[in-house]
Design a protein around this motif. Structure first.
Motif: not given
Length: 496
Positions: A199-206, A211-230
């Motif tokens: 369960r990924i909690f994305n607290l990136c600075s942007s 941005s890195y924050g954008y891609y963390v949520s995008l990759l988490a979705s691709a990996r089938g992981q629960r991500v906040i925020p999506n």
């Protein structure tokens, strides 16, 4: 203490034979013929370990046998001068990462029962004994079977809750049921690439686009992981009409809660579904269920009645010092919960509007196709009307939306899609499909996860990229922007 581990080739044969003779007893030594077969076998993987501090001189090897669900360590060897210096742990971690990346369930090996030092070392690295092999190596020389359960290890040793942040050392609360890692580790560590249980909690600075924050949520979705925020929530915060439409069901609660307020504006900071303002706990919880992001600020304004003026994401670095302690307190309560609420948006089947752009050079459907669509809809008793981007205010007059323009995340087509979905309409393309299918990073991650054969693909990322890689590529290459359509943003590259 750095090493480079690469796949062995025929040119490494002499070193591999020398290593066998130096470190293994005669009954465990691999023959020249077997090594040569292993170098060209699809069943085996042989790697050479090289010292980066000694001009990439070979210092060790790994021999692996690949079964359907289990990866077998046939041997791990290090030259005597490099033993007991921590290299063994580095090599074993490499094997574990290889096993995780290739979806093995466990790692197995055999060791001589007389070599208790080696057996204890494997035990310290979470291998367990599961059987004795009588006369395994030779008459009177027994072996012991050992196994490392990858799935169990991942779930036991790694928190299911993972906080991804640009600078993990700045998160000072260690008493929390979550693991705090960097963006680089989340992107590159195979553990997070191949396990959907996190369960990924994305607290990136942007969270800005790409941005890195954008891609963390995008990759988490691709990996089938629960991500906040999506990704959808990230985009929602930027579209005012969507915000107001989604929050419509809270109108009564908002006005009942804020009725005693003797001013025309109010702001609430919400951390993990809770707010420091004690009188507004219920409202904060309801807002979090709809706008599920770790940190955000809701600004209300009173104009005859209370309305949401806007909602803004707060990043970790934006939290004011006087609220940091209470944020950590909220985080501790949040991560100790046994379950997590999922935001729910109504989704109903209604009638149809079709979004088109008469001036688009390469539309998904030409005029003739659109006319046939309208005729087919009428035959089925469906009223169909073509609308354009200037008619966004007409969205709620329809029951469903069918987008027949080229879609993109940074485009009004996404806003149309998200707004229609927020209104409870059936939407094609839906917002999630636009976000996922228009991005080649997402597609590449998904293809890897499901082992879909594709041309060799390398993702190049700013600041996580070694320019030396360019020298090792075979040219020409095809360079693609992460999000592009109809072959736009696709370039042939002939050299560096």
């Amino acid at each position: 203490m750095k090493v480079e581990i690469t796949k062995a080739t025929n040119s490494d044969l002499a070193f591999l034979l020398e290593l066998e003779k130096e470190i293994f007893p005669a009954y465990q030594q691999n023959s020249k013929g077997n090594i040569k077969k292993g170098l060209n076998s699809s069943f085996q993987e042989i790697f050479v370990v090289r010292s980066c501090e000694n001009k990439n001189q070979p210092i060790g090897s790994i021999v692996l046998f690949k079964y359907k669900h289990k990866l077998r360590i046939y041997s791990i060897g290090l030259l005597l001068n490099y033993q007991d210096k921590g290299f063994g742990r580095i090599i074993l971690d490499y094997v574990k990462d290889y096993a995780i990346k290739n979806n093995y369930k466990s790692i197995i090996l055999e060791a001589s029962l007389s070599n208790q030092k080696l057996i204890e070392w494997y035990k310290k690295n979470d291998f367990i004994e599961n059987g004795i092999l009588k006369d395994y190596y030779a008459k009177g020389i027994d072996g012991v079977k050992m196994e490392y359960d990858l799935q169990k290890s991942i779930l036991e040793k790694d928190h299911k809750n993972v906080i991804v942040i640009n600078q993990p050392y700045k998160w000072i609360d260690s008493d929390i049921n979550a693991k705090v890692i960097s963006v680089k580790e989340y992107i590159n560590n195979p553990i997070y690439q191949n396990t959907a249980d996190y369960r990924i909690f994305n607290l990136c600075s942007s969270y800005k686009y790409q941005s890195y924050g954008y891609y963390v949520s995008l990759l988490a979705s691709a990996r089938g992981q629960r991500v906040i925020p999506n990704i959808t929530v990230i985009r929602d915060f930027r579209i005012k009409n969507v915000m107001q439409s989604i929050a419509f069901d809270l109108d009564e609660l908002i006005n009942k809660t804020l009725d005693p307020v003797n001013q025309n504006e109010l702001s609430l900071n919400i951390y993990f579904g809770q707010t420091p303002a004690k009188n507004y706990k219920t409202l904060a919880s309801k807002l979090y269920q709809i706008f599920e992001a770790p940190f955000f600020r809701v600004n209300f304004i009173k104009d005859e009645k209370w309305l949401i003026k806007n909602i803004k994401v707060i990043t970790f670095k934006d939290i004011v010092e006087e609220e940091q302690n209470i944020m950590y307190e909220f985080a501790s309560k949040y991560f100790n919960k046994k379950r997590y609420n999922y935001p729910k948006l109504a989704n109903y089947k209604y009638d149809l509007a079709v979004l088109v752009n008469p001036n688009e050079e390469t539309p998904p459907s030409n005029k003739a196709a659109l006319e046939k669509l309208k005729i087919a809809a009428n035959k089925k008793g469906v009223y169909l009307e073509f609308i354009t981007k200037s008619e966004v205010d007409k969205i709620n007059e329809f029951d469903a939306l069918f987008i027949r323009e080229t879609t993109n995340v940074n485009h009004y087509t996404y806003e149309f899609s998200r707004l229609a979905y927020a209104e409870g309409m059936v939407v094609l393309d839906d917002p999630w499909s636009i976000l996922r299918c228009s991005n080649k990073i997402y597609q590449n991650e998904l293809f890897k996860k499901h082992k879909v054969k594709t041309p060799a693909t390398i993702v190049l990322t700013k600041n996580i990229f070694n320019i030396v890689q360019l020298e090792n590529f075979t040219y020409p290459l095809v360079l693609k922007q992460p999000d592009s359509a109809f072959s736009l943003g696709v370039i042939k590259v002939n050299n560096t």
